[in-house]
Enzyme design. Structure first.
Site, mmCIF file in Angstrom:
data_model
loop_
_atom_site.group_PDB
_atom_site.id
_atom_site.type_symbol
_atom_site.label_atom_id
_atom_site.label_comp_id
_atom_site.label_asym_id
_atom_site.label_seq_id
_atom_site.Cartn_x
_atom_site.Cartn_y
_atom_site.Cartn_z
ATOM 1 N N GLU A 53 -45.709 58.587 90.505
ATOM 2 C CA GLU A 53 -45.557 59.327 91.854
ATOM 3 C C GLU A 53 -46.412 60.385 91.632
ATOM 4 O O GLU A 53 -47.015 60.896 92.826
ATOM 5 C CB GLU A 53 -44.086 59.735 92.144
ATOM 6 N N CYS A 79 -37.897 59.613 88.132
ATOM 7 C CA CYS A 79 -37.091 60.192 86.762
ATOM 8 C C CYS A 79 -36.402 61.324 87.652
ATOM 9 O O CYS A 79 -37.043 61.883 88.489
ATOM 10 C CB CYS A 79 -37.895 60.384 85.782
ATOM 11 N N ALA A 158 -46.644 26.894 71.445
ATOM 12 C CA ALA A 158 -47.653 25.758 72.387
ATOM 13 C C ALA A 158 -47.262 24.444 71.461
ATOM 14 O O ALA A 158 -47.119 24.411 70.274
ATOM 15 C CB ALA A 158 -49.012 26.205 71.718
ATOM 16 N N ARG A 188 -49.850 39.642 74.043
ATOM 17 C CA ARG A 188 -49.912 40.443 73.137
ATOM 18 C C ARG A 188 -50.376 41.900 73.633
ATOM 19 O O ARG A 188 -49.833 42.910 73.085
ATOM 20 C CB ARG A 188 -51.168 40.233 72.159
ATOM 21 N N THR A 200 -47.103 30.448 58.863
ATOM 22 C CA THR A 200 -48.266 30.629 59.768
ATOM 23 C C THR A 200 -49.437 31.561 59.281
ATOM 24 O O THR A 200 -50.376 31.622 59.371
ATOM 25 C CB THR A 200 -47.705 31.322 61.042
ATOM 26 N N GLU A 272 -44.544 34.795 67.505
ATOM 27 C CA GLU A 272 -45.725 33.640 67.387
ATOM 28 C C GLU A 272 -45.310 33.205 66.203
ATOM 29 O O GLU A 272 -46.013 33.869 65.086
ATOM 30 C CB GLU A 272 -47.064 34.116 67.616
ATOM 31 N N GLY A 274 -43.714 29.445 63.628
ATOM 32 C CA GLY A 274 -43.397 27.938 63.460
ATOM 33 C C GLY A 274 -41.944 27.559 63.783
ATOM 34 O O GLY A 274 -41.381 28.386 64.234
ATOM 35 N N LEU A 277 -38.969 29.339 61.653
ATOM 36 C CA LEU A 277 -38.677 30.690 62.089
ATOM 37 C C LEU A 277 -37.997 30.714 63.529
ATOM 38 O O LEU A 277 -37.157 31.346 63.972
ATOM 39 C CB LEU A 277 -39.893 31.724 61.936
#
Length: 345
Positions: A53, A79, A158, A188, A200, A272, A274, A277
């Site tokens: 603002e 705020c 992925a 990220r 990983t 990120e 496997g 985890l």
């Protein structure tokens, strides 16, 4: 005549410019409009600096525009208390605007609706919850952190069409397209911290930095490796690189770890990793949202690595389900995202 949603969309676009730089503050955009003309615009650029603002008022002044009688559009309730900067309600009251349109209210119970009351009591018309859902989703990590004291955790995987994330020998480059990998760079940028597993870390030697298309580093989130042998894993860390190694064998360890991160102003964590985890985090109910990138390929093979490991349930009723599911294409890959609903599993 353009409606409130039209200008709120513009304010949301402004807010997104703060991706990766505002934490632990939220991303906020603001727009000043009078008789269809945009007088000034602003967004929160960095924690400790001017809020959206105030930046919009400064932009209008720089352009020589009076905001007397204007409408202020802001994606999040202004705020109303002193922090590192004065409350935005004071700037609004001094500005001469006649109306304030708010995307969503502040989720903090101590502040929710307080600015609305202050402005209305001063004779300023207030309209709120305009494009409420996208305004809330933009800052879902901040909202979660401010109300639970824990960072919001997003699990990104992925995988192939048959649910595999790597060949039997660990080879996984590249399952998904360059477009999907650029989406990971956005995630990220969003994340205060990235969390991965020991396998990983050993196999892929990841950097977990956010980079542009030319490979230039834009941001380096905090980086954590989950391992049963933190001290031993430290020896594999490249010299000069700042990795932290933690052991999280039980669900209560996840809870402790996340609360500790929250106390350190970590509002968002990107997982990120496997399959093992991923299963551990889900079993601990530590994951808030998932984003799976599904490539149009079939890997096959009983020894190929599955996207999520862990124990096998006997009933579909025990599956982790998603709510508020969305679908998007990145190149040829389908991204599926949604909030995790744990139910009775």
């Amino acid at each position: 005549m353009k409606d409130h949603a039209f200008y709120m969309e513009k304010a949301l676009t402004l807010a997104k410019r703060g991706l990766g730089t505002t934490s632990p503050n939220p991303m906020v955009g603001a727009l000043l409009v009078k008789e269809g003309a945009v007088l000034g615009e602003g967004w929160h650029v960095r924690a400790g600096e001017g809020h959206a603002e105030v930046n919009a008022f400064a932009d209008a002044a720089k352009k020589g525009n009076s905001v007397e009688g204007a409408v202020l559009y802001v994606t999040l309730e202004p705020c109303s208390t002193y922090g590192r900067t004065p409350p935005c309600t004071e700037a609004i009251l001094a500005s001469g605007v006649k109306k304030v349109v708010i995307g969503c209210l502040d989720p903090n119970p101590k502040h929710a609706g307080r600015a609305v009351k202050i402005l209305e009591e001063a004779g300023i018309e207030v309209i709120f919850n305009v494009l409420e859902k996208p305004c809330c989703t933009l800052n879902e990590a901040f909202f979660h952190w401010i109300t639970t004291s824990k960072p919001f955790v997003l699990l990104k995987l992925a995988q192939t069409l048959d649910g595999k994330i790597a060949c039997f020998n660990g080879n996984s480059k590249w399952i998904t397209s360059s477009e999907a990998r650029m989406r990971v760079m956005e995630l990220r940028m969003w994340a205060d911290a990235v969390l991965t597993g020991g396998n990983t870390f050993r196999t892929d030697h990841p950097s977990f930095t956010a980079r542009d298309r030319d490979g230039n580093t834009l941001k380096a989130p905090k980086r954590f490796v989950v391992t049963m042998d933190p001290e031993g894993m430290k020896k594999l860390s490249p010299p000069g690189e700042n990795w932290e190694f933690v052991s999280l064998p039980r669900p209560e360890d996840w809870e402790r770890f996340l609360l500790e991160l929250g106390r350190k102003n970590v509002t968002s964590v990107l997982l990120e990793c496997g399959g093992r985890l991923a299963a551990s985090a889900l079993a601990a109910k530590a994951v808030n949202r998932v984003e799976f990138h599904i490539a149009p390929m079939i890997l096959g093979g009983e020894k190929s690595v599955p996207s999520v490991g862990g124990t096998s349930p006997a009933s579909l009723e025990n599956a982790w389900k998603l709510t508020e599911t969305e679908y998007k294409m990145y190149g040829k890959d389908l991204a599926v995202t949604g909030l995790v609903e744990y139910g009775g599993k």
